[in-house]
Motif scaffolding. Structure first.
Motif, mmCIF file in Angstrom:
data_model
loop_
_atom_site.group_PDB
_atom_site.id
_atom_site.type_symbol
_atom_site.label_atom_id
_atom_site.label_comp_id
_atom_site.label_asym_id
_atom_site.label_seq_id
_atom_site.Cartn_x
_atom_site.Cartn_y
_atom_site.Cartn_z
ATOM 1 N N ARG A 18 28.936 41.843 40.424
ATOM 2 C CA ARG A 18 28.663 41.445 41.807
ATOM 3 C C ARG A 18 29.789 41.951 42.699
ATOM 4 N NH1 ARG A 18 28.453 36.829 39.028
ATOM 5 N NH2 ARG A 18 30.192 35.934 40.230
ATOM 6 N N PRO A 19 29.471 42.380 43.922
ATOM 7 C CA PRO A 19 30.507 42.910 44.816
ATOM 8 C C PRO A 19 31.665 41.951 45.050
ATOM 9 C CG PRO A 19 28.331 43.392 45.680
ATOM 10 C CD PRO A 19 28.114 42.481 44.519
ATOM 11 N N GLU A 20 31.395 40.664 45.094
ATOM 12 C CA GLU A 20 32.462 39.713 45.376
ATOM 13 C C GLU A 20 33.489 39.623 44.243
ATOM 14 O OE1 GLU A 20 28.683 37.278 44.331
ATOM 15 O OE2 GLU A 20 29.224 39.096 45.452
ATOM 16 N N GLN A 21 33.189 40.229 43.081
ATOM 17 C CA GLN A 21 34.146 40.247 41.978
ATOM 18 C C GLN A 21 35.108 41.446 42.058
ATOM 19 O OE1 GLN A 21 31.112 40.477 38.894
ATOM 20 N NE2 GLN A 21 31.525 38.357 38.268
ATOM 21 N N LEU A 22 34.789 42.402 42.909
ATOM 22 C CA LEU A 22 35.512 43.668 42.895
ATOM 23 C C LEU A 22 36.946 43.526 43.403
ATOM 24 C CD1 LEU A 22 35.356 46.669 42.255
ATOM 25 C CD2 LEU A 22 34.492 47.062 44.576
ATOM 26 N N GLY A 23 37.139 42.763 44.459
ATOM 27 C CA GLY A 23 38.464 42.634 45.047
ATOM 28 C C GLY A 23 39.487 42.092 44.064
ATOM 29 N N GLU A 24 39.117 41.051 43.343
ATOM 30 C CA GLU A 24 40.036 40.463 42.373
ATOM 31 C C GLU A 24 40.334 41.439 41.239
ATOM 32 O OE1 GLU A 24 40.413 36.550 39.418
ATOM 33 O OE2 GLU A 24 38.688 36.762 40.769
#
Length: 549
Positions: free
Chosen positions: A523-529
């Motif tokens: 999921r895109p929201e996992q990419l930053g971390e």
């Protein structure tokens, strides 16, 4: 016998050809070389210890040249490769051709068989008849040494050629019997050999600048186009755009030269119909260091049909008439010329028109987004997540893969030398991993690489080189189970899919087997971390992105 002769030669009072080579490379500002030693380059490597040069060992010569390419793009200095005779040269050929296509300065120093064996066809090890013929089509200059004494002049010429007017790969081949040969020109110490400063880049004549400034001042709907040769001209281009209230559009090679947050910057969106219409209907276009080729327009084949006047600036006189004839041609350095124009327009400031020009750019970008999204809706959340995760001064290195075609346009970049891509021009696969390694070695700026599951299989072994160098390097693998872009083209052409649906390994497990870290995000929201964690550790991290189906 040969070993004793080599040792005797090494102990001679005069430095050897290999020693002088390393000394002069250091003098020309080289600090890193990429190469795989071979039996034919043993004596070349004798000159390396103590030279001050860092040697990086890739796992394939193609990787060496891709690393040199990324190093050059990130630093602005030539990337340097050491190659063995024969297969070393042929293995690096694709990467050299990519550099040639994108005008990237690269110095390739290869061995070649002994002088007594050249052209003899005796079946010597690594023998490649007419080795220079292999690289002739994608080098801007070549030279084969026939004596050690030719080396200083040859290197001086090589660095001048890579400096201007149109850089690219230079190939110097040195017979293996010359590496240990003592220099016989009277010089007895390395200090006797000095690098030659590159020639100053030409400025435009005052009369030409005055004519161009008059046309720019009179224009009511000007546009500025920047190409990859304008990497050092960002500040002057921005100042000029503000003076004449002109939208700025960039080729993919120029992306980031003007900060894409600037209200007059339309980014690398020359492939979209509304931007093309705006460019063609401008009453004046200033095209700087761009070929105006289909690769500058991101593969839109038809040439521009300029309705207004065209001013072109380029160091290469041949490029001034390539794909479009100008009304005014300026054969000069991009940064110098743009600054001359800013100075010549000192009394001009179209401040009242700047706001309307900025509003026009924003409207154009909104219209571009309506062309970005159809068929790509599920990829743009990944682009947005990537922009949030990429540091402002980050360098983004991309391969030919679906997500990269979206980031070309939609991912905003803020500094020159921020966008390193092979997605146009020669357009090879496997570029991003080794090029990102080269960029990370060249620059203190954070680097992120993006490559597809098909492309990374070309150069996967280079993860080992990144592990050896302890590079905090996130490598994003867009896993769409094959050659997704080609699948799309086959479907569009009503061609039955063949050869594009690939079995892929477990990339996370593979990365860990190399000694790197690996993780998978869905999921895109996992990419930053995931990217933040990669920057925080020593060593590379392969981040596999499961592409939406």
């Amino acid at each position: 016998m040969s070993s004793a002769t080599s040792s005797d030669t090494h102990n001679t009072a005069s430095p050897s050809c290999a020693q002088v080579l390393m000394h002069l490379l250091k003098g020309y500002g080289v600090d890193t070389v990429f190469g795989i030693p071979g039996v034919h380059t043993i004596e070349l490597y004798r000159g390396l210890p103590g030279s001050g040069l860092t040697h990086i060992t890739p796992r394939h010569e193609q990787g060496a040249a891709f690393m040199a390419d990324g190093y050059a793009r990130a630093s602005g200095k030539p990337g340097v490769c050491f190659l063995i005779t024969g297969p070393g040269v042929t293995n690096a050929a694709t990467a050299m051709a990519q550099a040639f296509s994108d005008s990237i300065p690269m110095l390739v120093i290869s061995a070649v068989n002994r002088r007594e064996d050249l052209g003899s066809g005796r079946g010597r090890l690594h023998e490649l008849p007419r080795q220079q013929d292999v690289t002739r089509g994608f080098c801007v200059w070549q030279h084969a040494l026939t004596s050690a004494e030719q080396l200083p002049e040859t290197l001086a010429r090589a660095f001048q050629v890579m400096h201007a007017p149109r850089p690219g790969p230079v190939h110097i081949e040195i017979p293996i019997d010359l590496f240990p040969t003592p220099m016989a020109n009277g010089a007895t110490t390395l200090a006797d050999y000095r690098a030659v400063l590159p020639a100053a880049l030409p400025a435009a004549p005052a009369e030409t600048i005055a004519n161009a400034a008059r046309l720019l001042a009179e224009a009511e709907k000007p546009v500025i186009l920047l190409g990859g040769g304008a990497q050092e001209a960002g500040a002057a281009a921005t100042a000029l755009a503000e003076k004449i209230a002109a939208p700025v559009f960039e080729s993919l090679a120029a992306k980031g030269i003007v900060d894409e947050r600037h209200p007059l910057c339309g980014g690398a969106n020359l492939s979209f119909s509304n931007v093309r219409e705006r460019v063609e209907n401008a009453d004046l276009v200033l095209a700087v260091a761009t070929e105006l080729a289909e690769t500058d327009r991101n593969l839109v084949r038809d040439n521009y049909h300029f309705k207004g006047k065209l001013i072109r600036v380029d160091l290469d006189p041949a490029q001034l008439v390539c794909n479009a004839n100008p009304d005014l041609a300026i054969c000069a350095d991009a940064r110098t010329t743009l600054q001359q124009l800013v100075d010549a327009l000192a009394s001009v400031d179209k401040k009242s028109q700047r706001q309307s020009a900025a509003e026009e750019v924003e409207k154009l970008l909104q219209e571009c987004r309506s062309e970005w999204w159809p068929g790509s809706e599920d990829r743009y959340p990944w682009v947005e997540a990537l922009r949030d995760a990429l540091p402002e001064n980050g360098i983004f290195v991309t391969d030919s893969t679906q997500l990269a075609y979206n980031t070309n346009h939609a991912l905003r970049l803020f500094e020159p030398r921020s966008h390193i891509t092979c997605t146009t021009g020669y357009g090879t696969l496997g570029f991003a991993l080794p090029a990102a390694i080269g960029a990370a070695l060249a620059s203190p700026r954070p680097v992120v690489g993006l490559i597809g599951d098909g492309g990374i299989m070309f150069t996967l072994g280079e993860l080992a080189a990144a592990v050896e160098q302890n590079l905090a390097l996130p490598i994003l693998v867009w896993n769409n189970s094959g050659y997704g872009e080609i699948r799309d083209f086959m479907d569009e052409a009503a061609v039955e899919q063949e050869g594009v649906n690939l079995h892929a390994p477990d990339f996370v497990t593979l990365a860990r087997a190399f000694g790197a870290e690996g993780c998978r995000v869905e999921r895109p929201e996992q990419l930053g971390e995931a990217i933040a964690d990669a920057f925080a550790r020593k060593g590379p991290t392969l981040i596999e992105i499961t592409a939406p189906e």
